[in-house]
Design a protein around this motif. Structure first.
Motif, PDB file in Angstrom:
ATOM      1  N   THR A  11       0.851  -1.185   0.000  1.00 22.14           N
ATOM      2  CA  THR A  11       0.000   0.000   0.000  1.00 22.14           C
ATOM      3  C   THR A  11       0.894   1.244   0.000  1.00 22.14           C
ATOM      4  O   THR A  11       1.700   1.428   0.906  1.00 22.14           O
ATOM      5  N   PRO A  12       0.753   2.107  -1.028  1.00 25.85           N
ATOM      6  CA  PRO A  12       1.601   3.302  -1.093  1.00 25.85           C
ATOM      7  C   PRO A  12       1.374   4.251   0.088  1.00 25.85           C
ATOM      8  O   PRO A  12       0.273   4.359   0.613  1.00 25.85           O
ATOM      9  N   VAL A  13       2.423   4.950   0.489  1.00 21.93           N
ATOM     10  CA  VAL A  13       2.376   5.939   1.560  1.00 21.93           C
ATOM     11  C   VAL A  13       1.741   7.218   1.001  1.00 21.93           C
ATOM     12  O   VAL A  13       2.017   7.605  -0.136  1.00 21.93           O
ATOM     13  N   ALA A  14       0.891   7.872   1.801  1.00 22.78           N
ATOM     14  CA  ALA A  14       0.296   9.148   1.380  1.00 22.78           C
ATOM     15  C   ALA A  14       1.379  10.231   1.412  1.00 22.78           C
ATOM     16  O   ALA A  14       2.036  10.434   2.427  1.00 22.78           O
ATOM     17  N   LEU A  15       1.575  10.900   0.280  1.00 22.56           N
ATOM     18  CA  LEU A  15       2.617  11.923   0.169  1.00 22.56           C
ATOM     19  C   LEU A  15       2.015  13.240  -0.311  1.00 22.56           C
ATOM     20  O   LEU A  15       1.018  13.244  -1.038  1.00 22.56           O
ATOM     21  N   PRO A  16       2.631  14.363   0.061  1.00 27.44           N
ATOM     22  CA  PRO A  16       2.158  15.653  -0.453  1.00 27.44           C
ATOM     23  C   PRO A  16       2.389  15.775  -1.959  1.00 27.44           C
ATOM     24  O   PRO A  16       3.188  15.032  -2.544  1.00 27.44           O
ATOM     25  N   CYS A  17       1.714  16.715  -2.583  1.00 26.15           N
ATOM     26  CA  CYS A  17       1.777  16.892  -4.042  1.00 26.15           C
ATOM     27  C   CYS A  17       3.198  17.150  -4.538  1.00 26.15           C
ATOM     28  O   CYS A  17       3.603  16.590  -5.567  1.00 26.15           O
ATOM     29  N   LYS A  18       3.968  18.006  -3.829  1.00 30.55           N
ATOM     30  CA  LYS A  18       5.329  18.302  -4.289  1.00 30.55           C
ATOM     31  C   LYS A  18       6.209  17.060  -4.265  1.00 30.55           C
ATOM     32  O   LYS A  18       6.971  16.812  -5.197  1.00 30.55           O
ATOM     33  N   ALA A  19       6.098  16.260  -3.217  1.00 28.79           N
ATOM     34  CA  ALA A  19       6.886  15.031  -3.137  1.00 28.79           C
ATOM     35  C   ALA A  19       6.447  14.050  -4.229  1.00 28.79           C
ATOM     36  O   ALA A  19       7.283  13.384  -4.846  1.00 28.79           O
ATOM     37  N   SER A  20       5.144  13.979  -4.479  1.00 29.10           N
ATOM     38  CA  SER A  20       4.637  13.092  -5.522  1.00 29.10           C
ATOM     39  C   SER A  20       5.097  13.537  -6.904  1.00 29.10           C
ATOM     40  O   SER A  20       5.403  12.700  -7.762  1.00 29.10           O
ATOM     41  N   ALA A  21       5.167  14.838  -7.134  1.00 30.14           N
ATOM     42  CA  ALA A  21       5.646  15.355  -8.418  1.00 30.14           C
ATOM     43  C   ALA A  21       7.130  15.031  -8.597  1.00 30.14           C
ATOM     44  O   ALA A  21       7.556  14.626  -9.690  1.00 30.14           O
ATOM     45  N   ALA A  22       7.910  15.170  -7.540  1.00 24.85           N
ATOM     46  CA  ALA A  22       9.332  14.827  -7.606  1.00 24.85           C
ATOM     47  C   ALA A  22       9.509  13.329  -7.863  1.00 24.85           C
ATOM     48  O   ALA A  22      10.339  12.923  -8.681  1.00 24.85           O
ATOM     49  N   LEU A  23       8.708  12.508  -7.194  1.00 22.95           N
ATOM     50  CA  LEU A  23       8.764  11.059  -7.420  1.00 22.95           C
ATOM     51  C   LEU A  23       8.358  10.704  -8.843  1.00 22.95           C
ATOM     52  O   LEU A  23       8.932   9.801  -9.444  1.00 22.95           O
ATOM     53  N   LEU A  24       7.379  11.406  -9.386  1.00 21.02           N
ATOM     54  CA  LEU A  24       6.971  11.166 -10.770  1.00 21.02           C
ATOM     55  C   LEU A  24       8.140  11.424 -11.709  1.00 21.02           C
ATOM     56  O   LEU A  24       8.418  10.622 -12.601  1.00 21.02           O
ATOM     57  N   PHE A  25       8.846  12.522 -11.499  1.00 17.63           N
ATOM     58  CA  PHE A  25      10.007  12.838 -12.331  1.00 17.63           C
ATOM     59  C   PHE A  25      11.068  11.743 -12.228  1.00 17.63           C
ATOM     60  O   PHE A  25      11.587  11.247 -13.238  1.00 17.63           O
ATOM     61  N   VAL A  26      11.387  11.327 -11.001  1.00 16.92           N
ATOM     62  CA  VAL A  26      12.388  10.272 -10.787  1.00 16.92           C
ATOM     63  C   VAL A  26      11.917   8.967 -11.419  1.00 16.92           C
ATOM     64  O   VAL A  26      12.693   8.272 -12.081  1.00 16.92           O
ATOM     65  N   ARG A  27      10.634   8.643 -11.239  1.00 21.98           N
ATOM     66  CA  ARG A  27      10.095   7.406 -11.831  1.00 21.98           C
ATOM     67  C   ARG A  27      10.177   7.425 -13.346  1.00 21.98           C
ATOM     68  O   ARG A  27      10.518   6.420 -13.964  1.00 21.98           O
ATOM     69  N   LEU A  28       9.858   8.555 -13.965  1.00 20.50           N
ATOM     70  CA  LEU A  28       9.901   8.641 -15.426  1.00 20.50           C
ATOM     71  C   LEU A  28      11.327   8.494 -15.956  1.00 20.50           C
ATOM     72  O   LEU A  28      11.573   7.726 -16.892  1.00 20.50           O
ATOM     73  N   VAL A  29      12.262   9.205 -15.358  1.00 16.29           N
ATOM     74  CA  VAL A  29      13.663   9.130 -15.809  1.00 16.29           C
ATOM     75  C   VAL A  29      14.215   7.723 -15.588  1.00 16.29           C
ATOM     76  O   VAL A  29      14.809   7.116 -16.489  1.00 16.29           O
TER      77      VAL A  29
END
Length: 142
Positions: A11-29
């Motif tokens: 189950t994913p941890v609830a994260l704020p929008c900024k952290a989720s956006a940073a994770l999205l960038f890392v995940r995409l790269v």
């Protein structure tokens, strides 16, 4: 390991929008990089290493699947914890091979040299994403 423990792990941890956006960038790269690295391996999944390699074909297959499939999973943010577990094992073995078998340095100091830095960095990122999850901008979050 009981059923609740497994469910909690995936189950994913609830994260704020900024952290989720940073994770999205890392995940995409990272996902694009693993798609690239896994593409050649997935073409010949049981024999992508040189002839006489000490790594059996089955383990080459697992590495090819974890890199190519893990890249897709990262980009979409789907079954992320499981995909990161596979990538973490693969990058652990890659780090070990470069560090102890090939005796590569941490950082390559010249052209054409290899090092264990990239494998270790991908190992660290895999563990990070496995533990905190893919963030709000993922299929897993839905």
């Amino acid at each position: 390991m009981n059923k609740d423990c497994c469910k909690k792990f995936f189950t994913p941890v609830a994260l704020p929008c900024k952290a989720s956006a940073a994770l999205l960038f890392v995940r995409l790269v990272m996902g694009i990089a693993f798609l690239y690295h896994g593409w050649g391996k997935i073409q010949h999944p049981f024999s992508w290493m040189p002839e006489g390699s000490p790594v059996p074909g089955f383990f080459q297959f697992l590495a090819a699947i974890s890199e190519f499939g893990g890249g897709i999973a990262l980009i979409l943010g789907v079954i992320t914890s499981l995909a990161m577990l596979g990538l973490a094992f693969t990058m652990f073995v890659a780090t070990y091979m470069h560090m102890f078998v090939m005796k590569d340095p941490f950082v390559a100091t010249g052209p054409g040299m290899s090092s264990y830095e990239p494998a270790l960095m991908y190992l660290a990122l895999s563990i990070l994403i496995m533990v905190i999850g893919p963030g709000k901008y993922s299929v897993d979050h839905k």
